[in-house]
Design a protein around this motif. Structure first.
Motif, PDB file in Angstrom:
ATOM      1  N   TYR A  79      23.842 -18.964 -11.310  1.00  0.00           N
ATOM      2  CA  TYR A  79      23.704 -20.317 -10.230  1.00  0.00           C
ATOM      3  C   TYR A  79      23.749 -21.691 -11.322  1.00  0.00           C
ATOM      4  O   TYR A  79      23.872 -22.718 -10.534  1.00  0.00           O
ATOM      5  N   ASN A 114      26.811 -22.457  -0.763  1.00  0.00           N
ATOM      6  CA  ASN A 114      28.097 -22.416  -1.006  1.00  0.00           C
ATOM      7  C   ASN A 114      28.635 -23.761  -1.028  1.00  0.00           C
ATOM      8  O   ASN A 114      30.025 -23.869  -1.823  1.00  0.00           O
ATOM      9  N   PHE A 121      31.059 -16.392  -3.466  1.00  0.00           N
ATOM     10  CA  PHE A 121      29.958 -16.098  -4.176  1.00  0.00           C
ATOM     11  C   PHE A 121      30.444 -14.707  -5.031  1.00  0.00           C
ATOM     12  O   PHE A 121      31.017 -13.829  -4.035  1.00  0.00           O
ATOM     13  N   SER A 122      30.120 -14.495  -6.143  1.00  0.00           N
ATOM     14  CA  SER A 122      30.281 -13.361  -7.003  1.00  0.00           C
ATOM     15  C   SER A 122      29.347 -12.946  -7.898  1.00  0.00           C
ATOM     16  O   SER A 122      28.161 -13.761  -7.798  1.00  0.00           O
ATOM     17  N   SER A 123      29.551 -11.799  -8.724  1.00  0.00           N
ATOM     18  CA  SER A 123      28.531 -11.673  -9.720  1.00  0.00           C
ATOM     19  C   SER A 123      28.333 -12.921 -10.655  1.00  0.00           C
ATOM     20  O   SER A 123      27.164 -13.065 -11.347  1.00  0.00           O
ATOM     21  N   ASN A 151      26.749 -17.705  -8.010  1.00  0.00           N
ATOM     22  CA  ASN A 151      25.944 -17.466  -6.911  1.00  0.00           C
ATOM     23  C   ASN A 151      24.763 -18.512  -6.741  1.00  0.00           C
ATOM     24  O   ASN A 151      24.579 -19.128  -7.755  1.00  0.00           O
TER      25      ASN A 151
END
Length: 271
Positions: free
Chosen positions: A53, A76, A140-142, A145
């Protein structure tokens, strides 16, 4: 990435008449010269995807020099940061998914027309030090986010005695010369506003501020402005101010209390 010079130290003065003899400084405003090195004071290196984040914010201004801040992804298409970061800026480059500051997963450039700075921000007494940045939608991804916002039910929680984590690319010490290459983090314990007001004016330490202790020179520092203070994966604070005497002097560090602005965030972002 070019490391930007920051503005000269700006301190609220007691000469304003009603203000008490208490100074503060935004972490954005401690001056440094460009070179690589430095971080949250006495923090630890983050590993990849530990703080998905967290974003880096490289602000530009038409007249003033640029500056570096942090921010938090809350959806987003919205980043949350401090008003003293967006104030005076003409645009920002947002760095997503970076652990090494110069190697983000991607960047976006956003004009000030997409900044939503709190209309009642007051730089003299640090009132309403909060801003939103509307961004093009991100996937979003690892590595990239959002962080959760506090529940409305937690609005009256003081968090006193709980340990939260601050992260950012700020300076490692009061003698360091630049923002960090690697993302740093540090665990900090929330203190009561009654304790915090011993170091700062009650005009500054209001119910809309959250403070942390900074023992053993563990603290936020220049370059961390606008970045997150998180508790159990929830955003509870936005890095706002510290002592003008330095990051390592043991004075509390101050954050905008997110629970005080949940309605404002929802009204302006839908989040």
């Amino acid at each position: 990435m070019k490391v930007f010079l920051v503005l000269a130290l700006a301190i609220a003065s007691a000469s304003a008449g009603f203000l008490p003899q208490t100074n503060f400084v935004h972490p954005r405003k401690r001056t440094f010269t460009p070179s690589i090195g430095g971080r949250i004071t006495n923090g630890e290196n983050a590993v990849a995807d530990q703080f998905p984040y967290q974003v880096g914010l490289s602000f530009s201004a038409s007249i003033l020099r640029g500056w570096w801040c942090g921010g938090s992804i809350i959806s987003n298409n919205f980043v949350l940061t401090a008003a003293h970061c967006t104030s005076g800026a003409s645009s920002v480059v947002i760095y997503y998914g970076a652990t090494v500051r110069t190697s983000p997963k991607f960047t976006q450039t956003v004009s000030s027309s997409d900044f939503i700075q709190h209309a009642s921000y007051n730089s003299v007494v640090l009132r309403n030090d909060i801003s939103l940045i509307k961004t093009p939608s991100v996937t979003f991804s690892s590595s990239v986010n959002k962080i959760a916002l506090p529940a409305i039910a937690s609005s009256y929680s003081t968090y006193v005695g709980q340990t939260a984590v601050a992260s950012g690319w700020g300076l490692t010490s009061d003698t360091a010369s630049a923002v960090a290459k690697n993302l740093q983090f540090v665990d900090l314990t929330v203190i009561s506003n009654a304790d915090c007001v011993k170091s700062f004016s009650s005009l500054i330490v209001t119910s809309r501020v959250i403070c942390v202790a900074t023992p053993n020179a563990h603290s936020t520092c220049q370059g961390d402005s606008g970045g997150p203070l998180a508790l159990d994966g929830t955003l509870i604070g936005i890095t706002s101010f510290g002592s003008p005497d330095g990051c390592e002097v043991g004075s509390p560090a101050g954050f905008t209390r997110v629970t005080s602005y949940l309605d404002w965030i929802k009204e302006n972002s839908g989040v």
